[in-house]
Design an enzyme around this catalytic site. Sequence first.
Site, PDB file in Angstrom:
ATOM      1  N   ALA A   1      -6.246  -0.536  -9.213  1.00 39.62           N
ATOM      2  CA  ALA A   1      -6.768  -0.032 -10.479  1.00 39.62           C
ATOM      3  C   ALA A   1      -5.878   1.082 -11.026  1.00 39.62           C
ATOM      4  O   ALA A   1      -5.543   1.104 -12.214  1.00 39.62           O
ATOM      5  CB  ALA A   1      -8.198   0.466 -10.299  1.00 39.62           C
ATOM      6  N   GLU A   2      -5.502   2.038 -10.170  1.00 42.06           N
ATOM      7  CA  GLU A   2      -4.550   3.077 -10.557  1.00 42.06           C
ATOM      8  C   GLU A   2      -3.676   3.447  -9.376  1.00 42.06           C
ATOM      9  O   GLU A   2      -4.114   3.378  -8.214  1.00 42.06           O
ATOM     10  CB  GLU A   2      -5.248   4.350 -11.060  1.00 42.06           C
ATOM     11  CG  GLU A   2      -5.519   4.392 -12.546  1.00 42.06           C
ATOM     12  CD  GLU A   2      -6.878   3.819 -12.898  1.00 42.06           C
ATOM     13  OE1 GLU A   2      -7.173   3.670 -14.095  1.00 42.06           O
ATOM     14  OE2 GLU A   2      -7.646   3.504 -11.968  1.00 42.06           O
ATOM     15  N   THR A   3      -2.459   3.846  -9.690  1.00 44.16           N
ATOM     16  CA  THR A   3      -1.567   4.465  -8.723  1.00 44.16           C
ATOM     17  C   THR A   3      -1.210   5.852  -9.244  1.00 44.16           C
ATOM     18  O   THR A   3      -0.877   6.010 -10.423  1.00 44.16           O
ATOM     19  CB  THR A   3      -0.292   3.633  -8.509  1.00 44.16           C
ATOM     20  OG1 THR A   3      -0.659   2.351  -7.978  1.00 44.16           O
ATOM     21  CG2 THR A   3       0.658   4.314  -7.538  1.00 44.16           C
TER      22      THR A   3
END
Length: 272
Positions: A47-49
């Site tokens: 979903a996010e890094t």
Amino acid sequence: MSSEVDIFHVDAFTNVPFKGNSAGVCILNKPVPEKWMQDVAQEMNLAETAFLVRENDGYNLRWFTPTAEVDLCGHATLAASHVLWETGALDISKPAKFYTRSGLLTSVKTKDWIQMDFPREEAVPLTDTPVNILEGFNLKAEDVIYCGKNRFDLLIVVANEERVLSLKPNFLKLMDLPRGVMVTSVADPNKGYHFVSRFFAPAVGVNEDPVTGSAHCCLCPYWSKIFNKTELIGYQASKRGGQVKVILNDKRVLLLGQALTTIRGKIQLPNY
């Protein structure tokens, strides 16, 4: 010759492996091109890094989905805080300070929990629920108790937990959103939490986000008014699921969660 840096896969808003919301965390030793960070986020396909590099007395922090940079992300900030303390990059007695596109964010370790200080992102009511939202969730106008919008997302309130859990979105209908939409209701009695939610953001490459810290910056002030309480527990009812404790604190929202590392590795920095 290229160099390599540490990269981590962390499950956030959970203390159980393979639950909560996964985030990548990459601790850099110098600034890198934005395109490289976006490429890594696409490669991680989470979903996010989060990408961190030292800045003053803290870290510059940026968040990327597989397709876009975002202005605020709770679970990847939680993951970044966890990694800094776990690896010893930051003494566990010291707060983590992050300089971000949403201003200064801080985290502190409180026993088994990490407490993050985030902006209050209250929604303002809309006169009508957008048609694409009704069609995207197969809702009728009378199914929506409240519809509001903040600078990131839409907030949709429905009657009960069953309605939230049974949603089967048409993601093509939701592609025109600025970022995402949260759908929430009061929790069923005796569940151990006050409200339940789900979060959808296909416009930034995340059809359903497992647990969304930044959404709780909006959910907290809404449900605080309903329950007349400043401390609440929310449960995000995705397939992986996760619990977020929230505390309303004037113009800020304190988000409390847990995290654990599931994968550690190295990644090659580009030659430049």
